[in-house]
Design a protein around this motif. Structure first.
Motif, PDB file in Angstrom:
ATOM      1  N   LEU A   1       3.749  -9.948   0.042  1.00  0.00           N
ATOM      2  CA  LEU A   1       3.294  -8.547  -0.817  1.00  0.00           C
ATOM      3  C   LEU A   1       1.752  -8.398  -1.027  1.00  0.00           C
ATOM      4  O   LEU A   1       1.266  -9.272  -1.365  1.00  0.00           O
ATOM      5  CB  LEU A   1       4.023  -8.455  -2.083  1.00  0.00           C
ATOM      6  CG  LEU A   1       4.087  -6.885  -2.667  1.00  0.00           C
ATOM      7  CD1 LEU A   1       4.954  -5.995  -1.702  1.00  0.00           C
ATOM      8  CD2 LEU A   1       4.676  -6.937  -3.851  1.00  0.00           C
ATOM      9  N   ALA A   2       1.538  -7.220  -0.541  1.00  0.00           N
ATOM     10  CA  ALA A   2       0.073  -7.028  -0.458  1.00  0.00           C
ATOM     11  C   ALA A   2      -0.182  -5.234  -0.822  1.00  0.00           C
ATOM     12  O   ALA A   2       0.670  -4.447  -0.247  1.00  0.00           O
ATOM     13  CB  ALA A   2      -0.777  -7.352   0.644  1.00  0.00           C
ATOM     14  N   VAL A   3      -1.262  -5.103  -1.121  1.00  0.00           N
ATOM     15  CA  VAL A   3      -1.655  -3.578  -1.447  1.00  0.00           C
ATOM     16  C   VAL A   3      -3.066  -3.514  -1.541  1.00  0.00           C
ATOM     17  O   VAL A   3      -3.698  -4.430  -1.976  1.00  0.00           O
ATOM     18  CB  VAL A   3      -1.000  -2.873  -2.834  1.00  0.00           C
ATOM     19  CG1 VAL A   3      -1.417  -3.560  -3.834  1.00  0.00           C
ATOM     20  CG2 VAL A   3      -1.155  -1.298  -2.756  1.00  0.00           C
ATOM     21  N   GLN A   4      -3.700  -2.416  -1.017  1.00  0.00           N
ATOM     22  CA  GLN A   4      -5.218  -2.251  -1.024  1.00  0.00           C
ATOM     23  C   GLN A   4      -5.345  -0.701  -1.533  1.00  0.00           C
ATOM     24  O   GLN A   4      -4.758   0.072  -1.342  1.00  0.00           O
ATOM     25  CB  GLN A   4      -5.762  -2.123   0.262  1.00  0.00           C
ATOM     26  CG  GLN A   4      -6.108  -3.705   0.814  1.00  0.00           C
ATOM     27  CD  GLN A   4      -6.725  -3.821   1.936  1.00  0.00           C
ATOM     28  OE1 GLN A   4      -8.117  -3.399   2.063  1.00  0.00           O
ATOM     29  NE2 GLN A   4      -6.334  -4.446   3.159  1.00  0.00           N
ATOM     30  N   PHE A   5      -6.582  -0.535  -2.382  1.00  0.00           N
ATOM     31  CA  PHE A   5      -6.474   0.424  -3.401  1.00  0.00           C
ATOM     32  C   PHE A   5      -7.947   0.619  -3.645  1.00  0.00           C
ATOM     33  O   PHE A   5      -8.664  -0.501  -3.967  1.00  0.00           O
ATOM     34  CB  PHE A   5      -5.374   0.766  -4.299  1.00  0.00           C
ATOM     35  CG  PHE A   5      -5.504  -0.154  -5.345  1.00  0.00           C
ATOM     36  CD1 PHE A   5      -5.842   0.201  -6.660  1.00  0.00           C
ATOM     37  CD2 PHE A   5      -5.018  -1.336  -5.288  1.00  0.00           C
ATOM     38  CE1 PHE A   5      -6.159  -0.924  -7.872  1.00  0.00           C
ATOM     39  CE2 PHE A   5      -4.942  -2.109  -6.297  1.00  0.00           C
ATOM     40  CZ  PHE A   5      -5.524  -1.966  -7.576  1.00  0.00           C
TER      41      PHE A   5
ATOM     42  N   THR B   1      -4.957   4.854  -2.571  1.00  0.00           N
ATOM     43  CA  THR B   1      -4.334   4.082  -1.809  1.00  0.00           C
ATOM     44  C   THR B   1      -4.903   3.861  -0.327  1.00  0.00           C
ATOM     45  O   THR B   1      -4.774   5.055   0.226  1.00  0.00           O
ATOM     46  CB  THR B   1      -2.807   4.093  -1.543  1.00  0.00           C
ATOM     47  OG1 THR B   1      -1.964   4.275  -3.039  1.00  0.00           O
ATOM     48  CG2 THR B   1      -1.964   2.786  -0.904  1.00  0.00           C
ATOM     49  N   ILE B   2      -5.200   2.589  -0.010  1.00  0.00           N
ATOM     50  CA  ILE B   2      -5.901   2.374   1.295  1.00  0.00           C
ATOM     51  C   ILE B   2      -4.783   1.810   2.210  1.00  0.00           C
ATOM     52  O   ILE B   2      -4.329   2.344   3.351  1.00  0.00           O
ATOM     53  CB  ILE B   2      -6.979   1.415   1.294  1.00  0.00           C
ATOM     54  CG1 ILE B   2      -8.126   1.902   0.630  1.00  0.00           C
ATOM     55  CG2 ILE B   2      -7.479   1.025   2.723  1.00  0.00           C
ATOM     56  CD1 ILE B   2      -9.119   0.917   0.249  1.00  0.00           C
ATOM     57  N   ASP B   3      -3.981   0.737   1.811  1.00  0.00           N
ATOM     58  CA  ASP B   3      -2.784   0.350   2.520  1.00  0.00           C
ATOM     59  C   ASP B   3      -1.879   0.143   1.408  1.00  0.00           C
ATOM     60  O   ASP B   3      -1.829  -0.372   0.284  1.00  0.00           O
ATOM     61  CB  ASP B   3      -3.080  -1.231   2.934  1.00  0.00           C
ATOM     62  CG  ASP B   3      -4.180  -1.148   4.146  1.00  0.00           C
ATOM     63  OD1 ASP B   3      -4.029  -0.043   5.056  1.00  0.00           O
ATOM     64  OD2 ASP B   3      -4.854  -2.000   4.417  1.00  0.00           O
TER      65      ASP B   3
END
Length: 135
Positions: free
Chosen positions: A113-117, A101-103
């Motif tokens: 909703l967001a996610v960075q990986f 996971t980055i963010d």
């Protein structure tokens, strides 16, 4: 037309399988190295070329061939816009195993909703919900 091309290190088939499941899609074509040059690559089942649509975008895949010492320090980050939080979570739930996971999953000023990986294959992804719902 700009087409992202993802290079893998012998695990392209596994990546294609995961992405097909996560993005509910199928590769349009998969050519193994042994199909491409049977005499030269007998029993070599690495992927020479594959094409898969992901969210309306054509993406190329292969197992890296050619000079093994060729690399780049330029990072590529693929962004996928989803129509809903449920769609994002469904895809992320499949892809998060073995990822870094980055963010973490979070609300941003420009996305509900967001996610960075970075997935287990080393590909960096940014998943976001399109606030307009158009994804």
């Amino acid at each position: 037309m700009l087409i992202p091309h993802l290079h893998f290190n012998g695990n392209c088939k596994e990546a294609i399988s995961l992405y097909e499941k996560a993005f509910n899609t199928k590769a349009d074509s998969i050519i193994q190295n042994s199909d491409y040059a049977p005499e030269e690559y007998k029993n070599d089942n690495r992927i020479a070329h594959a094409v898969m649509p992901i969210h309306g975008q054509k993406v190329f895949f292969n197992d890296r061939f050619g000079k093994k010492d060729t690399s780049t320090d330029i990072a590529v980050h693929l962004i996928v816009m989803f129509k809903s939080e449920a769609d994002l979570l469904s895809c992320y739930d499949i892809m998060k195993e073995g990822s870094t996971t980055i963010d973490p999953l979070e609300t941003l000023p420009y996305s509900p909703l967001a996610v960075q990986f970075i997935d287990k294959f080393g590909v960096q992804w940014g998943f976001m919900v399109d606030p307009s719902g158009e994804g």
